[in-house]
Design a protein around this motif. Structure first.
Motif, PDB file in Angstrom:
ATOM      1  N   GLN A   1       8.644   2.393  -3.324  1.00 14.01           N
ATOM      2  CA  GLN A   1       8.517   3.804  -3.699  1.00 14.01           C
ATOM      3  C   GLN A   1       9.151   4.103  -5.067  1.00 14.01           C
ATOM      4  O   GLN A   1       8.898   5.153  -5.633  1.00 14.01           O
TER       5      GLN A   1
ATOM      6  N   ARG B   1       0.832  -1.198   0.000  1.00 18.08           N
ATOM      7  CA  ARG B   1       0.000   0.000   0.000  1.00 18.08           C
ATOM      8  C   ARG B   1       0.873   1.257   0.000  1.00 18.08           C
ATOM      9  O   ARG B   1       2.067   1.211   0.306  1.00 18.08           O
ATOM     10  N   CYS B   2       0.259   2.366  -0.332  1.00 16.28           N
ATOM     11  CA  CYS B   2       0.980   3.638  -0.450  1.00 16.28           C
ATOM     12  C   CYS B   2       1.601   4.086   0.872  1.00 16.28           C
ATOM     13  O   CYS B   2       2.401   5.014   0.888  1.00 16.28           O
ATOM     14  N   ASN B   3       1.298   3.402   1.960  1.00 14.16           N
ATOM     15  CA  ASN B   3       1.938   3.700   3.246  1.00 14.16           C
ATOM     16  C   ASN B   3       3.109   2.757   3.540  1.00 14.16           C
ATOM     17  O   ASN B   3       3.716   2.815   4.602  1.00 14.16           O
TER      18      ASN B   3
ATOM     19  N   CYS C   1       2.971  -0.619   3.762  1.00  9.98           N
ATOM     20  CA  CYS C   1       2.579  -1.886   4.389  1.00  9.98           C
ATOM     21  C   CYS C   1       2.154  -2.908   3.328  1.00  9.98           C
ATOM     22  O   CYS C   1       1.344  -2.595   2.457  1.00  9.98           O
TER      23      CYS C   1
END
Length: 181
Positions: free
Chosen positions: A146, A74-76, A78
């Motif tokens: 990222q 996910r974009c966080n 995780c």
């Protein structure tokens, strides 16, 4: 060799279904199974296949078919794992697999990274016969999520090659990395 032969047959069936705008993953996989059933029976093999249909407008991925787990970072940062064991049935073992095929809908946000892979990655052995493993795959993806999809894919393949070293490769190594914009 069997997987390669199937991967020659399956795209033709897939392109046909796409040409007829078949959006339902269960009907999609059932139709593919029907098309290749006789060939698989003749080859006396059993193979699994996953189908991932992306809906860019809705930010949605529909996953069907039994294969390896799907990984989504996910974009966080995780990682989530999506097991496919209850989403399908080996292709070509039964004439009609519709009752065995299900779908999982995964919503994607900007920056999420989706990874699909074959067991040739997780089961890649080094000279000491140690497997690369799913945990290591996830770790490399988490470190590189990222970056661009191509850079993440390259980082994983580089790490798998490093792990294998001089060991003979026993299975296909296939990796798909997709990053949601």
């Amino acid at each position: 060799m069997e997987s390669g032969v199937l991967m020659i047959m399956v795209p033709t069936a897939v392109r046909t279904l796409i040409a007829y705008n078949e959006p339902d993953p269960v009907r999609f996989l059932s139709a593919i199974n029907s098309v290749i059933y006789n060939n698989v029976q003749r080859m006396k093999c059993d193979k699994n296949a996953s189908l991932a249909l992306l809906d860019y407008e809705e930010g949605m991925l529909k996953l069907s078919g039994q294969h390896e787990e799907m990984i989504v970072v996910r974009c966080n940062g995780c990682a989530e794992r999506f097991d496919t064991i209850h989403l399908g049935f080996p292709i070509g073992l039964d004439v009609d697999i519709a009752e065995f095929v299900a779908e999982k809908i995964v919503y994607l946000r900007s920056g999420d990274v989706v990874v699909l892979y074959t067991d040739g990655i997780t089961e890649a052995e080094n000279m000491e016969k140690l497997l690369y493993g799913l945990d290591r795959l996830i770790k490399v993806i988490e470190i590189n999520w990222q970056r661009s999809a191509a850079e993440t894919r390259h980082a994983v393949i580089k790490d798998v090659r490093s792990h294998i070293g001089e060991q003979k490769v026993f299975d296909d190594i296939t990796l798909l990395v997709r990053k949601q914009k």
